[in-house]
Motif scaffolding. Structure first.
Motif, mmCIF file in Angstrom:
data_model
loop_
_atom_site.group_PDB
_atom_site.id
_atom_site.type_symbol
_atom_site.label_atom_id
_atom_site.label_comp_id
_atom_site.label_asym_id
_atom_site.label_seq_id
_atom_site.Cartn_x
_atom_site.Cartn_y
_atom_site.Cartn_z
ATOM 1 N N THR A 79 0.855 -1.185 0.000
ATOM 2 C CA THR A 79 0.000 0.000 0.000
ATOM 3 C C THR A 79 0.892 1.236 0.000
ATOM 4 O O THR A 79 2.014 1.208 0.522
ATOM 5 N N ASN A 102 -15.392 -1.065 1.565
ATOM 6 C CA ASN A 102 -15.181 -0.406 2.858
ATOM 7 C C ASN A 102 -13.706 -0.231 3.191
ATOM 8 O O ASN A 102 -13.371 0.359 4.223
ATOM 9 N N ARG A 149 -11.469 -2.366 4.156
ATOM 10 C CA ARG A 149 -10.884 -3.211 5.197
ATOM 11 C C ARG A 149 -10.134 -4.417 4.629
ATOM 12 O O ARG A 149 -9.156 -4.878 5.231
ATOM 13 N N TYR A 150 -10.572 -4.917 3.485
ATOM 14 C CA TYR A 150 -10.031 -6.171 2.951
ATOM 15 C C TYR A 150 -9.410 -5.961 1.574
ATOM 16 O O TYR A 150 -9.818 -5.067 0.820
ATOM 17 N N TYR A 171 -7.247 -10.826 2.493
ATOM 18 C CA TYR A 171 -6.400 -10.277 3.557
ATOM 19 C C TYR A 171 -7.167 -9.205 4.316
ATOM 20 O O TYR A 171 -7.807 -8.335 3.711
ATOM 21 N N ASP A 172 -7.127 -9.261 5.654
ATOM 22 C CA ASP A 172 -7.801 -8.308 6.529
ATOM 23 C C ASP A 172 -6.780 -7.297 7.028
ATOM 24 O O ASP A 172 -5.876 -7.641 7.805
ATOM 25 N N PHE A 173 -6.882 -6.045 6.577
ATOM 26 C CA PHE A 173 -5.928 -5.020 6.985
ATOM 27 C C PHE A 173 -6.029 -4.719 8.481
ATOM 28 O O PHE A 173 -5.048 -4.302 9.090
ATOM 29 N N ASP A 174 -7.198 -4.915 9.093
ATOM 30 C CA ASP A 174 -7.377 -4.608 10.516
ATOM 31 C C ASP A 174 -6.706 -5.642 11.414
ATOM 32 O O ASP A 174 -6.076 -5.297 12.420
ATOM 33 N N THR A 175 -6.846 -6.922 11.069
ATOM 34 C CA THR A 175 -6.339 -7.981 11.939
ATOM 35 C C THR A 175 -5.055 -8.624 11.433
ATOM 36 O O THR A 175 -4.378 -9.336 12.178
ATOM 37 N N GLY A 176 -4.738 -8.415 10.164
ATOM 38 C CA GLY A 176 -3.586 -9.086 9.580
ATOM 39 C C GLY A 176 -3.864 -10.526 9.191
ATOM 40 O O GLY A 176 -2.944 -11.258 8.821
ATOM 41 N N SER A 226 -19.393 -5.166 0.958
ATOM 42 C CA SER A 226 -18.120 -5.727 1.418
ATOM 43 C C SER A 226 -18.258 -7.001 2.245
ATOM 44 O O SER A 226 -17.286 -7.448 2.861
#
Length: 436
Positions: A254, A278, A280-281, A301-306, A336
């Motif tokens: 990113t 949204n 997040r993913y 891939y979840d940017f919030d949780t990794g 989403s």
């Protein structure tokens, strides 16, 4: 008569439940002989509700968290008035609850809104065409814009539906929905995506990532990345760190639109990228071709949780002792909550469209012949896909001709947009096709 299953809520009485569903207390008791005391029911108890059956081709829908009657009516292509007429037990249109079952009448029209642009070889060469989601009002947009070596490809609507971008001989172009005023914005473009506000396009090539506006003004964002995809707000991009001389795999990154705040996610393969609405993913795809076939896998891939999940695909033995799978990235639902993608089921191209939640659980499957490629449309629960009419010899042998369909993943209603011909690479705008 349709028998619905209702879960008793706190404060319910049999009399109130009968009133809610427009039946008598006697009818309710007759459908529930297990209730020996009409004054004794409890929350969580399930009872049978006898209600008038839906009209021909109608169906029963179970309300989900976040649903509204207006949203359900839009999803199924009916008016709010038609939905209420089919459900006289609903006395307050603003009061529905998860688990409640309602009747969906047959829609007056089965055509979802919007306009579809796609590539077609129906005249003997690749050009852009458009129609509505039922294949009506077909218009040819480009004429002889490509060559055999560089055909017209990769059309994408601007999010506001005012322009269509595409690649052809000479680079990246934009054109209006009737094929007028084509304008070349950039040369040497490998891949691109529109900003959410429809004012800019990010594109990648061998030199890095650039942003160009609709006047042709270009700025370099960063070197060494490709495959840009915008985050909501248009201040950040997701992108790929490409392979280096065939070593390793492309990875997710990113970066800000100014080139600042670069972050590389080494554990996330990312030859292609779709950022969720949204933000997040990221849905990504690893892809590599070999002499004996291809490897292609889809991830979330979840940017919030990794967290990173791998979506299941078609497993095959690429060479003795080496098993890989084949699946292809699709797109995100507008809310989403779900991702659609496709996979093969056999080496001759028999395929399956799959809908997964953000945890990677497969919620729905739709088998299609052959080589289905899918994306989500702009309307909730509708996807758009291409499919080949003939089987192939290997997993890489995508055959022609190809047709285009839209599919409602809730009702299973399907419409052919284009075919029989070699039609492919569709993109679907929520905005209606303008007259030309």
């Amino acid at each position: 008569m349709v028998l619905l299953i209702y879960t008793v809520q706190p404060g319910d009485t049999l009399f109130l439940i009968a009133q809610r569903f427009g039946i008598t207390l006697q009818q309710l008791l007759a459908a529930n002989p297990q209730i020996v005391n009409p004054n004794l029911i409890f929350p969580g108890q399930q009872i049978t509700i006898p209600v008038p059956g839906p009209p021909p081709d109608g169906q029963v829908y179970v309300v989900r968290p976040g649903d509204t009657l207006f949203g359900i009516a839009q999803r199924f292509g009916v008016t709010l008035a038609q939905l209420l007429a089919a459900n006289p037990q609903i006395t307050n249109p603003d009061l529905i609850f998860p688990g409640q079952q309602i009747l969906i009448p047959t829609p007056v029209t089965a055509t979802p809104p919007g306009c579809v642009v796609y590539v077609s070889n129906r005249t003997g060469r690749a050009d852009l065409w458009r129609s509505n989601a039922a294949g009506e009002g077909t218009v040819q947009i480009t004429r002889e814009s490509g060559t055999q070596d560089e055909p017209v490809s990769n059309p994408q609507w601007s999010p506001d539906g005012r322009f269509i971008a595409y690649q052809a001989v000479g680079g990246l172009f934009v054109i209006d929905p009737c094929g007028r005023r084509p304008l070349r914005l950039a040369v040497e473009v490998s891949n691109y995506s529109w900003s959410n506000d429809s004012t800019r396009i990010a594109f990648g090539n061998s030199e890095g990532i650039f942003i160009v506006d609709l006047m042709g003004n270009t700025q370099r964002v960063i070197e060494g990345l490709t495959n840009p995809a915008w985050f909501p707000g248009d201040r950040r991009l997701a992108a790929s760190v490409p392979e280096t001389d065939g070593v390793g795999s492309a990875r997710l990154a990113t970066v800000g639109v100014s080139g600042a705040n670069l972050q590389v996610f080494d554990s996330v393969p990312a030859r292609e990228i779709r950022v969720s609405p949204n933000g997040r993913y990221a849905a990504t795809q690893f892809f590599r071709g070999f002499a004996f076939g291809i490897f292609s896998t889809v991830y979330i891939y979840d940017f919030d949780t990794g967290g990173l999940v791998t979506l299941p695909g078609f497993e095959f033995e690429a060479q003795p002792g080496v098993t890989r799978d084949v699946s292809f990235l699709g797109g995100w639902a507008p809310d989403s909550s779900r991702l659609v993608y496709s996979t093969l089921l056999s080496e001759d191209g028999l395929g399956e469209i799959r809908v997964a939640d953000v945890s990677g659980n497969i919620r729905q499957r739709f088998r299609r012949q052959y080589y289905p490629m899918v994306d989500w449309g702009p309307v909730s629960d509708w996807v758009i896909y291409t499919v080949s009419e003939q089987p192939g010899n290997t997993v890489t042998d995508v055959t022609s001709p190809r047709d285009i369909y839209v599919l409602n993943v809730v009702t299973n209603r399907e419409l052919r947009v284009a075919g029989p011909a070699d039609d492919y690479a569709p993109d679907w705008s929520a905005r209606a096709c303008p007259p030309c």
